[in-house]
Every structure is written in structure tokens, then in C-alpha cells.
Design an enzyme around this catalytic site. Structure first.
Site, PDB file in Angstrom:
ATOM      1  N   GLU A 232       0.970  -1.031   0.166  1.00 50.57           N
ATOM      2  CA  GLU A 232       0.023  -0.136   0.285  1.00 50.57           C
ATOM      3  C   GLU A 232       0.909   1.322   0.387  1.00 50.57           C
ATOM      4  OE1 GLU A 232      -2.944  -0.040   3.628  1.00 50.57           O
ATOM      5  OE2 GLU A 232      -2.964   2.138   2.888  1.00 50.57           O
TER       6      GLU A 232
ATOM      7  N   GLU B  74      -3.583  10.888   2.818  1.00 48.49           N
ATOM      8  CA  GLU B  74      -3.389  10.964   3.864  1.00 48.49           C
ATOM      9  C   GLU B  74      -3.795  12.037   3.934  1.00 48.49           C
ATOM     10  OE1 GLU B  74      -5.991   6.925   4.827  1.00 48.49           O
ATOM     11  OE2 GLU B  74      -3.552   7.264   5.927  1.00 48.49           O
TER      12      GLU B  74
ATOM     13  N   TRP C 268     -13.751   8.361   3.852  1.00 48.44           N
ATOM     14  CA  TRP C 268     -14.099   7.688   4.903  1.00 48.44           C
ATOM     15  C   TRP C 268     -14.084   7.758   6.016  1.00 48.44           C
ATOM     16  CZ3 TRP C 268     -10.188   5.257   8.572  1.00 48.44           C
ATOM     17  CH2 TRP C 268      -8.792   5.884   8.449  1.00 48.44           C
TER      18      TRP C 268
ATOM     19  N   THR D 219      -6.775   6.267  16.640  1.00 51.46           N
ATOM     20  CA  THR D 219      -7.266   6.877  15.207  1.00 51.46           C
ATOM     21  C   THR D 219      -8.231   7.238  15.489  1.00 51.46           C
ATOM     22  OG1 THR D 219      -7.299   4.273  14.647  1.00 51.46           O
ATOM     23  CG2 THR D 219      -8.945   5.625  12.837  1.00 51.46           C
TER      24      THR D 219
END
Ligand SMILES: *[C@@H]1O[C@H](CO)[C@@H](O)[C@H](O)[C@H]1NC(C)=O
Ligand SMILES: *[C@@H]1O[C@H](CO)[C@@H](O)[C@H](O)[C@H]1NC(C)=O
Ligand SMILES: *[C@@H]1O[C@H](CO)[C@@H](O)[C@H](O)[C@H]1NC(C)=O
Ligand SMILES: *[C@@H]1O[C@H](CO)[C@@H](O)[C@H](O)[C@H]1NC(C)=O
Ligand SMILES: *[C@@H]1O[C@H](CO)[C@@H](O)[C@H](O)[C@H]1NC(C)=O
Ligand SMILES: *[C@@H]1O[C@H](CO)[C@@H](O)[C@H](O)[C@H]1NC(C)=O
Ligand SMILES: *[C@@H]1O[C@H](CO)[C@@H](O)[C@H](O)[C@H]1NC(C)=O
Ligand SMILES: *[C@@H]1O[C@H](CO)[C@@H](O)[C@H](O)[C@H]1NC(C)=O
Ligand SMILES: *[C@@H]1O[C@H](CO)[C@@H](O)[C@H](O)[C@H]1NC(C)=O
Length: 329
Positions: free
Chosen positions: A127, A131, A220, A231
């Protein structure tokens, strides 16, 4: 940022050849094709990935989750929506890139708890990330993962002092070459990672993304109650569903104006090559990748996609919004 930032949960990969019964139990992956994608209309986007049968000549993108609308303000922009009902939107390219340069021109969200992302993701979870946590509209964050392994210390970096990423388009580039990975903003390099720097010279294991990857675009909801505390903190707190932008528009969103792809396969494909297939490990813990002439199309899907799905777009932006409005009630 201290958080182990990853969208592994939201940004799932495809069929994983390594955890499957045999290396060839997944469909061959559509080979890279250089292109400049814009979004004046959505005829090249399949509205529901479930119905994608593998014909990358038919669609450039599939929607894995959520809803998009065409804002059409400067000739067509892809607006990805996040609502309490859809819990975010994610699109994947139908083709894979096995090294190349990908540039996405986008405007991020500006709301705590909401992350805008442009990443590449392989079927074995290599990946590469751009972001954007929504409470930091002067920052872009870079990261990478090898085969889904979350390192003890984050490999992420933060790029500061961008002009407002919500108000302004910027070009975010992932220049992924066999030995060097460079992240750029508006054409200027902001981070370089070499394969050598992440190669363990005693074992020969190179923790460098090296498998064909799809491009994923998403907005998201990281700031929700079910997320890990770290998070939520990284994303800028819990999402405020009473935010005036949300109340007024009925959604949070991020805008994509274009995606350009310049393939750079280590050796150019010969005529007739359609796909990538996984082979045995080329070196320690790194599978070999080969071109193939095998079809990427799953026969079981033949003729399934088509008019019914295209009709979703024909309904138009207004109708789509009305539907969303309904869904929100
Ligand atoms: C994409 O656009 C760039 C810049 O205009 C151009 O150089 C390149 O050839 C285009 N690629 C394709 C596949 O059309
Ligand atoms: C966006 O604008 C283009 C050109 O004006 C038009 O052809 C297209 O149908 C519009 N798309 C939508 C979804 O309204
Ligand atoms: C794949 O899609 C293209 C473009 O729509 C079409 O011409 C082709 O016949 C399709 N291939 C198969 C095997 O269905
Ligand atoms: C796609 O279709 C599947 C199966 O009908 C459905 O469960 C899913 O909610 C749909 N996804 C979207 C984004 O509409
Ligand atoms: C960003 O701007 C701040 C305040 O002007 C400055 O202190 C800082 O050094 C800048 N950071 C970078 C990476 O340029
Ligand atoms: C492995 O060796 C290469 C070449 O000598 C060196 O550049 C690289 O830093 C080494 N990797 C690590 C993780 O130390
Ligand atoms: C978190 O849970 C509280 C209490 O159930 C709820 O009011 C709130 O909307 C939730 N927040 C998010 C972002 O889901
Ligand atoms: C090949 O690499 C994969 C991925 O890291 C690993 O799971 C597997 O054990 C390796 N197989 C061999 C025979 O080394
Ligand atoms: C694909 O088919 C062509 C024509 O038969 C052949 O020349 C080529 O070597 C094949 N490529 C691969 C990767 O199998």
C-alpha cells in the site's frame, strides 16, 4: 502523529493470491494502461463493484462503497460523499499499476474525523498512501505498507504548510518506480523512499511495495465510536454530524478533478498481454509477477453488467441527491 495510521480496514484489497488455495486461484489482474481520467460524466464508472466482471475495457473505475455525484462546476468533478447512511465512499481503478506515476488532483474534506485518501493497494496489501485527516487542511500525510504489516513505528510522514487543501486543488503524486518511491505535491518531491533503505540485508527481505496495485480514492469515517482511540485522535476527533456543512448539504464530501496514470512496468508488455499473474517468490517473501495473455474476465459475469447499472447514472445528480436526502431521513 503517534497513531498507526492506515486505512487497511476501509481500503480492502481484492482476492489475495497468497492466502488463497493456489497462486492462480485469483483472476488475472488487468494490466496497466497509461491514461488521463477526468469526470465530465460517469460512463466509465461502474456504480457497484459487486457487478464488475473483470472487463477493464468497459469501466475504468468501480464503486466499492458509497455514493458519488457529478458537481460539474469546472467541466466535471467527481464528488465522493460521506453520510451517516453510507459511512463513506471508495472507488477502485479496474486496472492495476505495476510501477508508474499516478497523480490525483483533489480537494480534501475539512471536517474532524473524516479522512480523504488517494492510495494504491495491491491484492497482497502492499500500500502507498496520500491521506488527509480532515481537521488539518494545511497538511498531507504520506505512508506505505508492505504486505499489510503494520510496523512498530509508523513509516508515515506529514507534509506541512500547504495552502488550504479543502479550498484549493493540489496535484498529489505517487511516483512508484522499482527502486525508488517519491511522493510529490504540485510537481515538487516531498518524500523519497528507496528500496534499499527498507531491505534487510541479512535476510534479503525487502519491505518495499512491489506488487500490482489498484488506485483507490476515498473519503472515510475514521472518527466514529467503533474506531480505535488512536485512530479517532489521528483523524481529528469524532465526526460532528451537526456540522453546518453537513446539515446544509446533507453530506460531507471530497472532490476529485483528475487522475493521470503513466505506467512504467519493469519490462514493457508485448502485444497481446492483458494481465498480471502472481508466481513463486522471486526473492525472500516477495512473489514474482509475470505478464499473461489470460483473460481477466470472469465468464460467470458475462452480460451481467450493463443497462440496468448505467441507468443509475442516467437518473442524474439531482435525483441521486434526492435519494440520498431520503436515505438520511
Ligand atoms: C496525459 O496528459 C499528459 C500531459 O498533458 C500527456 O503528456 C500524456 O501523453 C497523456 N497521457 C495519455 C495516455 O493520454
Ligand atoms: C457534465 O457536463 C458535461 C458537459 O457540459 C455534460 O456532457 C454531462 O452530461 C454533465 N454530467 C452530469 C452528470 O450532469
Ligand atoms: C469488454 O468491453 C468492451 C468495451 O465495452 C467490449 O467491446 C468487449 O466486447 C468486452 N469484452 C468482453 C469479453 O465482453
Ligand atoms: C452493491 O450490490 C450489493 C448486492 O446487491 C449490495 O449489497 C451493495 O449494498 C451494493 N453497493 C452499493 C455501493 O450500492
Ligand atoms: C511551516 O510554517 C511555520 C510557521 O510559518 C514554520 O515555523 C515552519 O517551519 C514551516 N514548516 C515547513 C515544513 O516549512
Ligand atoms: C542494505 O544495503 C544497502 C546497500 O549497501 C544500503 O543502502 C541499505 O541502507 C541497507 N539497508 C538497511 C535497512 O540498512
Ligand atoms: C458516538 O456515540 C454517541 C452516543 O451513542 C452518538 O451520539 C454519536 O453520534 C456517535 N458519534 C459518531 C461520530 O458516530
Ligand atoms: C513467499 O512469500 C510469502 C509472502 O511474504 C510468504 O507468505 C511465503 O511464506 C513465502 N514462501 C516461501 C516458500 O518462501
Ligand atoms: C502473448 O501472446 C503472444 C502471441 O501469441 C506471444 O508472442 C507472447 O509471448 C505472449 N505473452 C505472454 C506474456 O504470454
Amino acid at each position: 502523529m503517534s497513531c498507526i495510521l492506515t486505512c487497511l480496514q476501509f481500503c480492502l484489497g481484492g482476492c489475495n493470491p497468497l492466502s488463497s488455495f493456489s497462486l492462480d486461484s485469483c483472476m488475472p489482474e488487468p494490466v496497466c494502461q497509461s491514461a488521463n481520467h477526468t469526470f465530465a460524466d460517469f460512463s466509465r464508472i461502474l456504480s457497484n463493484a459487486t457487478y464488475f466482471g473483470g472487463n477493464a475495457s468497459e469501466y475504468d473505475w468501480v464503486i466499492n462503497q458509497g455514493n458519488i455525484i457529478n458537481t460539474n462546476s469546472s467541466g466535471g468533478e467527481l464528488e465522493m460523499l460521506l453520510t451517516q447512511a453510507n459511512m463513506g465512499t471508495r472507488l477502485s481503478s479496474t486496472r492495476y499499476v505495476h510501477y508508474g506515476q499516478i497523480t490525483t488532483r483533489l480537494k480534501t474534506g475539512r471536517w474532524g474525523g473524516i479522512v480523504t485518501a488517494f492510495i494504491t493497494m495491491s491484492d497482497i496489501k502492499d500500500e502507498i498512501d496520500w491521506e488527509f485527516p480532515g481537521d488539518q487542511t494545511t497538511q498531507g500525510q504520506t505512508n506505505f505498507f508492505w504486505q499489510g504489516v503494520i510496523p512498530p513505528t509508523t513509516a508515515g510522514t506529514t507534509i506541512d504548510n500547504l495552502t488550504d487543501t479543502f479550498a484549493n486543488y493540489h496535484d498529489y503524486t505517487i511516483n512508484w518506480q522499482p527502486d525508488t518511491l517519491t511522493w510529490l505535491i504540485d510537481g515538487s518531491p516531498v518524500r523519497v523512499l528507496t528500496r534499499a533503505s527498507v531491505t534487510d540485508n541479512s535476510t534479503g527481505i525487502s519491505r518495499y511495495p512491489s506488487t500490482p496495485s489498484r488506485i483507490e480514492l476515498s473519503i472515510w469515517p475514521a472518527g466514529i465510536n467503533s474506531s480505535a482511540a488512536g485512530t479517532i485522535e489521528w483523524a481529528g476527533g469524532l465526526i460532528d454530524w451537526t456540522n453546518p456543512d453537513y446539515v446544509q448539504n446533507g453530506h460531507f464530501s471530497a472532490l476529485v478533478s483528475s487522475v493521470s496514470i503513466q505506467c512504467n512496468d519493469p519490462s514493457p508488455p508485448s502485444t497481446g498481454v492483458t494481465s498480471y499473474v502472481y508466481g513463486k517468490n522471486a526473492s525472500a517473501f516477495t512473489p514474482s509477477i509475470a505478464f499473461s495473455n489470460e483473460t481477466t474476465i470472469n465468464a460467470a459475469f458475462a452480460g451481467m453488467a450493463g443497462t440496468a447499472l448505467r441507468a443509475v447514472w442516467a437518473a442524474g445528480a439531482a435525483a441521486a441527491l434526492a435519494l440520498l436526502g431520503t436515505a438520511l431521513v
